[in-house]
Design a protein around this motif. Structure first.
Motif, PDB file in Angstrom:
ATOM      1  N   GLY A   1       0.832  -1.184   0.000  1.00 24.28           N
ATOM      2  CA  GLY A   1       0.000   0.000   0.000  1.00 24.28           C
ATOM      3  C   GLY A   1       0.872   1.242   0.000  1.00 24.28           C
TER       4      GLY A   1
ATOM      5  N   ALA B   1       3.398  -1.546   3.612  1.00 25.32           N
ATOM      6  CA  ALA B   1       2.979  -0.195   3.245  1.00 25.32           C
ATOM      7  C   ALA B   1       4.149   0.772   3.307  1.00 25.32           C
TER       8      ALA B   1
ATOM      9  N   ILE C   1      -6.231   0.102   2.448  1.00 26.76           N
ATOM     10  CA  ILE C   1      -4.815  -0.244   2.576  1.00 26.76           C
ATOM     11  C   ILE C   1      -4.624  -1.319   3.645  1.00 26.76           C
TER      12      ILE C   1
ATOM     13  N   CYS D   1      -3.584  -4.952   1.985  1.00 27.16           N
ATOM     14  CA  CYS D   1      -2.123  -4.965   1.870  1.00 27.16           C
ATOM     15  C   CYS D   1      -1.460  -5.610   3.083  1.00 27.16           C
TER      16      CYS D   1
END
Length: 276
Positions: A79, A239, A232, A236
C-alpha cells in the motif's frame, strides 16, 4: 481533516528494511523524478510598455520523487499512502515504465497490468468489446488469450447489453467498470492500482474489493495507491508513506497508517479511514 502546513515538523525519513528470503519482483534504487513546467509571468507595467505586453515564459522544476529506494519481494501487497502531491501516482507511473526516472534505476521482474487512470488508452469510438481486445493485447496477451477472457470481463463489468456499443455512449461509471475489469482479468504478475476502488457504485466496489483480494493472493506483487486507509489495511501486507517526494516510513499497514494519521493530526475514525 487537518491539512499540512509549512510550520509542521516533518519526521526524518525512516530507512526501509531489505526483505530477504524471497526473490525480488521490483527493486527501486535512488529513484528521482523531476518535472519541468512552464508558466507565463505577468509583466510589470514598465516591461509591458517596452515589450508590448508580451509575457515571459518561466521554467519551474518540481521534484516529484527524491532519492526513493525500496525492494518488493514476491508475495508483497504494498500500500502507498500520502497526502495529495506526495508523489504516489508519479511512483506508480515510473514503476509501470510510463515515466523515465531522472536519477536512479528500477528493476521489474514480471508482466505488469497497471490500472493508473481508469480508461486511459481506450478509444471512445470503438465498442467495449474492441477495447477489451486492445487492452489485453497491450498487456502482452495473445489475441486468443484475450478473446478467451472477454466474456468474463464483460460479465464482471455488468455490461452484457452494452458491450458492442461505442464507448462514447457509456456513462462514466460504465467506462470505469470496464477499465477496471479489463485490468484485473489479464492475469498479471504485478498489478498496480491507483485509486481504482472509486470505480462504480457500492455493489461494484464490493465486487472490485473481492477481486483485488483474489489477485493479491495470486499475483507476484500488488501495489495499491489509495486515500482509503481502511482499504490499505484490508488489502495490503506492507505499506510505505510518501511525503513531498520522500519515503518517510515503511512497515505494516497498521503501523504506517497510524504514523500518517498522527502526522496530519487527525483521529482514526471510520470516516477518516475511508477517505484521508
Amino acid at each position: 481533516m487537518s491539512s499540512l502546513s509549512a510550520s509542521e515538523s516533518v519526521p526524518t525519513p525512516v530507512p526501509t528494511p531489505v526483505p530477504s528470503g524471497k526473490p525480488l519482483t521490483v527493486k527501486v534504487e535512488n529513484l528521482s523524478v523531476t518535472y519541468r513546467t512552464t508558466f507565463e509571468r505577468v509583466p510589470t507595467f514598465k516591461n509591458a510598455i517596452t515589450r508590448l505586453g508580451r509575457g515571459q515564459r518561466a521554467v519551474r522544476e518540481i521534484e516529484a520523487l527524491k532519492d526513493v529506494s525500496f525492494d518488493v519481494p514476491d508475495g508483497t501487497a504494498l500500500g502507498i499512502i500520502g497526502n495529495n502531491g506526495a508523489g504516489k501516482s508519479t511512483l506508480m507511473r515510473a514503476l509501470a515504465g510510463i515515466l523515465p526516472p531522472n536519477k536512479g534505476r528500477i528493476e521489474v521482474h514480471g508482466r505488469i497490468s497497471p490500472l493508473l487512470s481508469l480508461g486511459v488508452g481506450f478509444n471512445a469510438n470503438l465498442s467495449g468489446r474492441e477495447n477489451i481486445i486492445l487492452g489485453g493485447l497491450a498487456s502482452g496477451l495473445s489475441r486468443a488469450q484475450v478473446e478467451a477472457r472477454a466474456e468474463d470481463v464483460t460479465t464482471f463489468a455488468g455490461l452484457e447489453e452494452f458491450i458492442d456499443a461505442p464507448m462514447r455512449t457509456y456513462s462514466s461509471g460504465m467506462y470505469s467498470r470496464l477499465a477496471f475489469s479489463v485490468a484485473v482479468h489479464m492475469d498479471p504478475d504485478i498489478l498496480m492500482i491507483d485509486e481504482a476502488l472509486s470505480a462504480g457504485d457500492a455493489t461494484f466496489k464490493t465486487k472490485a474489493a473481492g477481486k483485488m483480494a483474489e489477485l493479491r493472493e495470486n499475483a507476484r506483487a500488488f501495489f495499491l495507491v489509495s486515500h482509503s486507509l481502511a482499504s490499505i489495511q484490508q488489502l495490503c501486507n506492507d505499506a510505505i508513506w510518501l511525503h513531498k517526494g520522500e519515503l518517510m516510513m515503511r512497515g505494516t499497514p497498521q503501523e504506517v497508517c497510524a504514523a500518517y494519521t498522527k502526522f496530519v493530526q487527525v483521529g482514526d475514525s471510520a470516516v477518516i479511514l475511508e477517505d484521508l
